[in-house]
Each structure stands twice: as structure tokens, then as C-alpha cells.
Scaffold this active site. Structure first.
Site, short mmCIF file in Angstrom:
data_model
loop_
_atom_site.label_atom_id
_atom_site.label_comp_id
_atom_site.label_asym_id
_atom_site.label_seq_id
_atom_site.Cartn_x
_atom_site.Cartn_y
_atom_site.Cartn_z
N GLY A 70 1.10 -0.99 -0.24
CA GLY A 70 -0.16 0.28 0.40
C GLY A 70 1.08 1.21 -0.06
O GLY A 70 1.88 1.07 -0.18
N ASN A 71 -0.02 2.60 0.81
CA ASN A 71 0.75 3.95 0.35
C ASN A 71 0.40 4.49 1.12
O ASN A 71 -0.77 3.75 1.59
CB ASN A 71 1.31 3.97 -0.79
CG ASN A 71 -0.26 4.69 -1.74
OD1 ASN A 71 -0.93 5.75 -0.95
ND2 ASN A 71 -0.37 4.03 -2.90
N ARG A 72 0.78 5.75 1.60
CA ARG A 72 0.21 6.51 2.74
C ARG A 72 -0.21 7.77 2.18
O ARG A 72 -0.79 8.53 3.23
CB ARG A 72 1.85 7.23 2.82
CG ARG A 72 3.00 6.30 3.61
CD ARG A 72 3.78 7.46 4.31
NE ARG A 72 5.20 7.16 4.23
CZ ARG A 72 5.98 6.09 5.90
NH1 ARG A 72 5.31 6.00 5.91
NH2 ARG A 72 6.92 5.56 4.94
#
Ligand code: CTP
Length: 413
Positions: free
Chosen positions: A209-211
Site C-alpha cells: 500500500g502507500n501513505r
């Protein structure tokens, strides 16, 4: 940061008057001086003592108290921002008629500062032609009338007419104080926005995933809704955020899910904004059962990745094929050579506009503020100064409207 303001919070006589208490606290906590001006009926729901204690200022409802201070004129003259929440059908009608029969309406009649009205009433009253005509009158005069939320009303009924959440009203009102009234340039337009990060499964418990928090995409959707658009928000993984008023929110996880939803909805869209932080790669295969240390160490330390589809480019291709006429806007997060990389990316993707921001040093992701440059395929470069994400969203919408939306006559052919 913005300096503190003189904020007048007008409260009229509806059940939702209790929510004004949270609104008062929101402004107070940001250092604003808050003056509450209820209508006499509002005090049937919440007592003056509560408003006085929360605001730290005296509370009056009529024009015949503190006459020596000429209150009915002074409160409006000194205000930097007026927010009426909740606004009943009756107070909307009185403002539209230019009445000044209590302290709130006379304050609004005097004021030259931005005025934001957050309606709350039963669906029938909201949809009544008399109310709708009054709302139009207010908007023509430069008052920002927010769309009410859809949802549970007092009693068993549901529908449009519910007061927005106090945090939403406060954020939108502060935006109006900075950028001016939210115009109705998107009335009747269909807007499609992606927001948040995608998640690419490794196994049932792990993902890549990412932020991304989804805040900028949600802010764009929210501003569009209050400018009159019909909004569909395709949201991946986001922080817990309130759904924009009346928006259709479709939840997705992976890039491929997001692509399916965006492509299907692009056909009817007038504007498409790809604000989602899309994962460029995903695991080549997803394990059906949880991978184990030891048994699967080899596979876990060498996860093979394959490239995801480029959703934005796919949408541009759809337009080239005549399947949509939408104006298409992308985002780009860059750490270096921000402007040059942004210009090259705009060309590569074939979008109409690209909002480029610098994410060096952890800026932007998950933060409440944003800034950057808005690049147009016409060669235009607009700087978007640092500001809360709602303010940035309002500026992006101004730029999109200036760039141009599809002509309805062309769409009909
Ligand atoms: N985007 C997309 N599909 C992808 C990757 C990105 O639709 N597979 C969209 C994003 O939503 C954004 C724009 O393309 O609107 C730019 O995203 P960015 O990640 O900056 O671009 P990339 O194509 O991944 O370029 P690079 O990795 O070279 O920075």
C-alpha cells in the site's frame, strides 16, 4: 497560518441547533473570536447560557438589547465571517426577503463579509419550490448556501435536509473566508473523482500500500458537491473522512478494481480527477493462504511484481475513442525536478491538467495542507499557494472551470 477572525455563528430554531455547539468549539479552538447570535426560537432548543459559556461572549437575540452599543449594526460590521448553522426554511426565507426582524437577520443585512448558510430541515421543506427559490436568491447575492447532507432526519424519515457535520461546515466556511463564495459553476455537471491509496494483495493478511490519506480527493469531491455537481467518489484506502454531501461513494481496494469503476463511470462524466495514489506494481500472484516464515521465506523475500494498468492513460484513451468527453485532470507527486517532471508527465499521460506537488521530506501525504503547480495542456502554469486541502481544492476547481468543461451540445451529438 491564517490569523484569527471575528466569527458570527447564527443559530436558528431547529433540532440540529445542538450541533452548533461543536461548531462554536471548532472555531474557538483555532483561536477565533466567536459571537453566537441565535434566533429567539433557537433558544427553545439550546439555552443562551450554553452559547455564552462556549463562545465566551454575551448572547442576544433581539434588536432592543444593548441598544446603546447599536448592536444590530455593529455585530455585522465587525464580522469577518458569518456562518448560519442550522439554517431553517424560515430563516432562509427571512434572509432572502431582506428582513431585519431579529439580531441575526439584521446582522446579515448589514454584513459585507462572507456569509455561509448550512440548511437543516425536512426533505419536503428543502425541496419546496419556495425554499428552492429563496436558496437561489441567496446564492445570486453571493451567499454560499451549502448542500444539506442526505440521511436520517428527526423522526423516521431520511433524505436530503440533514445538517452537515460541524467539522465539515467549519472547514467549508473557512475555505469561503479565504477564497470567496463557492460559485455554482458545476451545477448539473457529473464529476468523477478517485481518492486514496490502492492496496495490492500478497496474501490474505498482507498487501502493498502507500501513505495516501485521500484528503485531497475528498476535499475536491466536497467542494464540487457544494458547487452544484453530482459527484461520484471512487475511494481506495483512506483515513476516516466524512462523505461529501450527496456524493455516491464507491469503495475499492486494488488498482484493477479502481480501473473497472472509473472506466465504467467515465462515460457520463463531465470532469474526471485522478487524485488516487495508484500502486504502479502488484504481486504477480496472490497466495490464497497466509504465507509463513520458514516455509515461504524464499517467496516472501523475493516477491515478484508485475506492472498495473495506467488508469489515467486508459481514461484519456477512452476519450480518444469518443467514449467520454470529460475534462481529465491528474495528480503527480514528485520529490525532485518537480516542475520539469510534471510537464513531461502531463504530456506522457495526455491529460488536460496536472496538479503537481512536491512530496520531498514527507510533505503532503496525510497532511492537512498542500501546495503545488497546476499545469495545463495549453502550456499554462499556475502556482497553487500553500493552504488547507479544501482551499487548494477550491483553487483547483476555479482553474478547471477556467480551462473549460465539455460543451453539453457536443455531448448530445
Ligand atoms: N496513475 C494511474 N495509474 C497508475 C499510476 C498513476 O492512473 N498505474 C495516475 C495517478 O492517479 C495520477 C497520475 O497518474 O493522477 C500520476 O501518478 P504518478 O504516480 O505520479 O505517475 P506515474 O505514472 O506512476 O509516474 P512515475 O512513476 O514515473 O512518477
Amino acid at each position: 497560518m491564517t490569523e484569527s477572525r471575528n466569527v458570527v455563528i447564527g443559530v436558528s430554531g431547529g433540532i440540529a441547533a445542538y450541533k452548533a455547539c461543536h461548531l462554536i468549539r471548532d472555531f474557538k479552538e483555532r483561536g477565533d473570536d466567536v459571537r453566537v447570535v441565535p434566533t429567539p426560537n433557537a433558544l427553545n432548543f439550546v439555552g443562551a447560557a450554553t452559547f455564552e459559556a462556549l463562545s465566551g461572549n454575551p448572547v442576544d437575540t433581539g434588536v432592543f438589547t444593548r441598544v446603546d452599543e447599536v448592536q444590530h449594526v455593529r455585530v455585522g460590521q465587525e464580522a469577518d465571517l458569518i456562518v448560519v448553522a442550522p439554517a431553517t426554511a424560515d430563516v432562509v426565507a427571512r434572509i432572502a426577503a431582506g428582513r431585519a426582524d431579529d439580531l441575526l437577520t439584521s446582522t446579515i443585512l448589514v454584513a459585507t463579509c462572507p456569509v455561509v448558510v448550512a440548511p437543516a430541515m425536512h426533505t419536503e421543506m428543502w425541496l419546496n419550490p419556495a425554499t428552492q427559490a429563496n436558496i437561489r436568491t441567496l446564492r445570486v447575492r453571493g451567499i454560499t448556501v451549502l448542500e444539506p447532507a442526505h440521511g436520517r432526519l428527526t423522526g423516521k424519515d431520511t433524505g436530503p435536509g440533514r445538517l452537515l457535520e460541524p467539522v465539515q461546515i467549519a472547514e467549508l466556511a473557512r475555505t469561503v473566508a479565504e477564497t470567496g463564495p463557492l460559485g455554482r459553476g458545476l451545477e448539473g455537471k457529473q464529476v468523477l473523482i478517485s481518492a486514496g491509496g490502492t492496496q495490492e494483495n500478497i496474501d490474505p493478511v498482507r498487501f502493498i500500500g502507500n501513505r495516501s490519506s485521500g484528503r485531497q480527493g475528498f476535499a475536491l469531491a466536497e467542494i464540487a458537491a457544494h458547487k452544484g455537481a453530482r459527484v461520484t467518489l471512487v475511494a481506495g484506502d483512506t483515513d476516516e473522512l466524512y462523505a461529501p454531501a450527496g456524493a455516491d461513494v464507491v469503495r475499492v481496494r486494488s488498482t484493477r478494481d479502481l480501473e473497472v469503476e472509473m472506466n465504467a463511470r467515465a462515460v457520463d462524466a463531465d470532469v474526471i480527477i485522478m487524485a488516487a495514489a495508484v500502486a504502479d506494481f502488484r504481486p504477480a500472484s496472490e497466495s490464497a493462504s497466509k504465507m509463513k516464515k520458514g516455509r515461504d521465506t524464499d517467496a516472501l523475500t523475493r516477491i515478484e511484481l508485475v506492472e498495473n494498468p495506467d488508469v489515467l492513460r486508459g481514461l484519456v484513451d477512452q476519450r480518444r475513442a469518443g467514449e467520454t468527453a470529460a475534462t481529465i485532470v491528474g495528480f503527480a507527486a514528485e520529490t525532485d525536478n518537480v516542475l520539469d517532471n510534471g510537464k513531461a508527465k502531463l504530456k506522457r499521460k495526455g491529460a488536460d491538467m496536472l496538479m503537481v506537488n512536491s512530496v520531498a521530506g514527507g510533505a503532503v501525504f496525510g497532511q492537512a495542507r498542500n501546495s503545488g503547480w497546476l499545469l495545463g495542456s495549453d502550456g499554462s502554469v499556475r502556482e497553487v499557494p500553500d493552504g488547507p486541502k479544501h482551499v487548494v481544492a477550491a483553487r483547483i476547481w476555479d482553474a478547471i472551470e477556467a480551462f473549460g468543461l465539455p460543451d453539453p451540445r457536443e455531448l448530445a451529438n
